[in-house]
Design a protein around this motif. Sequence first.
Motif, PDB file in Angstrom:
ATOM      1  N   ARG A  20       1.340 -57.454  -6.341  1.00 32.18           N
ATOM      2  CA  ARG A  20       1.635 -56.379  -7.277  1.00 32.18           C
ATOM      3  C   ARG A  20       1.307 -55.021  -6.656  1.00 32.18           C
ATOM      4  N   PRO A 211      -9.041 -46.453 -18.386  1.00 34.49           N
ATOM      5  CA  PRO A 211      -8.763 -47.824 -18.821  1.00 34.49           C
ATOM      6  C   PRO A 211     -10.034 -48.670 -18.770  1.00 34.49           C
ATOM      7  N   ASP A 264      -4.463 -60.071 -19.032  1.00 35.96           N
ATOM      8  CA  ASP A 264      -3.577 -59.392 -19.971  1.00 35.96           C
ATOM      9  C   ASP A 264      -3.831 -57.879 -19.959  1.00 35.96           C
ATOM     10  N   TRP A 265      -5.095 -57.509 -19.926  1.00 37.17           N
ATOM     11  CA  TRP A 265      -5.458 -56.091 -19.879  1.00 37.17           C
ATOM     12  C   TRP A 265      -4.964 -55.439 -18.586  1.00 37.17           C
ATOM     13  N   ALA A 267      -2.472 -56.400 -16.733  1.00 31.66           N
ATOM     14  CA  ALA A 267      -1.022 -56.332 -16.755  1.00 31.66           C
ATOM     15  C   ALA A 267      -0.534 -55.146 -17.595  1.00 31.66           C
ATOM     16  N   ARG A 268      -1.202 -54.876 -18.708  1.00 36.49           N
ATOM     17  CA  ARG A 268      -0.798 -53.749 -19.553  1.00 36.49           C
ATOM     18  C   ARG A 268      -0.989 -52.422 -18.847  1.00 36.49           C
ATOM     19  N   HIS A 269      -2.075 -52.309 -18.078  1.00 34.58           N
ATOM     20  CA  HIS A 269      -2.420 -51.006 -17.508  1.00 34.58           C
ATOM     21  C   HIS A 269      -1.962 -50.805 -16.074  1.00 34.58           C
ATOM     22  N   GLY A 272       2.411 -54.562 -14.974  1.00 33.22           N
ATOM     23  CA  GLY A 272       3.522 -55.192 -15.659  1.00 33.22           C
ATOM     24  C   GLY A 272       3.136 -56.559 -16.183  1.00 33.22           C
ATOM     25  N   LYS A 273       4.111 -57.334 -16.615  1.00 37.54           N
ATOM     26  CA  LYS A 273       3.831 -58.643 -17.201  1.00 37.54           C
ATOM     27  C   LYS A 273       3.376 -59.618 -16.128  1.00 37.54           C
ATOM     28  N   ARG A 274       2.440 -60.513 -16.523  1.00 43.47           N
ATOM     29  CA  ARG A 274       1.974 -61.535 -15.590  1.00 43.47           C
ATOM     30  C   ARG A 274       2.730 -62.833 -15.794  1.00 43.47           C
TER      31      ARG A 274
END
Length: 274
Positions: A20, A211, A264-265, A267-269, A272-274
């Motif tokens: 990523r 974040p 999840d956190w 990926a949001r910041h 992108g999506k995992r």
Amino acid sequence: MNDVIDLEVLHRPADAARRRAAPPLLFVHGAYAGAWCWEETFLPYFARLGYDCHALSLAGHGGSEGRDRLDNFTLNDFLDNVASVAGALPAAPVLIGHSLGGYLVQRHARRSQVAGLALLASVPPYGLSGSLAYVGLTGPHLLAGLSRFQWHEAPDRIDLRVLRELLFSTTLPQARLDAFAARAQPESTLALAELMLPQPWQMFGLPRPLPCLVVGAGQDRIISPADVVATARAWGVPAQFCPQIGHALTVDDGWEQVAGMVADWLARHFGGKR
């Protein structure tokens, strides 16, 4: 201390097929442990998700130098360790800290650029004074057992029943409890003494917005729910809890639930999506 300490840093590069465009992750362990507490759980988990992962052992811990003078290390020495490793990374990292490590990464964020913070069963910014009272009131035998271990490094001096109750959920397999006990070590008494001094001023002037994820362990016998909520409020984020896990959530049964919350956190910041 002004000595140059050779620090152990474990590195798990990102899976090449899933890499990523995200900041590197730097994991900072809690008291009585070392980088090894992330080695078989969080490091491979996040490397598979495409993150470049690093975990350091603080001075006198794990494979880092200084075990023979562990009690001489201060919180500032540990902060210097974090700064040294973070500063050597190619970009400002996301710092993921557990317990004492969570306290250190919060302090580090005050003086250095970071991409974000994930605080897992973290000591709150004001230190361990509240936790000391919490354990003393809810489980004085646990506090006594922890104190006994602090002065006896040999694994056969650890009361495994007390260790399980203090740090883990009831479902952790005995073999994994034994493995943890075999690698656990005493902590710097000087750093612990500093951490137990009330530090209310640390709740103010935090570098917000940043974040930040704050996760508490539902079966934590050391960090109270009130401490988790106070830490989250200081950073302006909601507190999240993983109900069926103990304080040592980096290795406890169900650690994947916590890792999933962090993923999840992230990926949001950052990714992108995992």
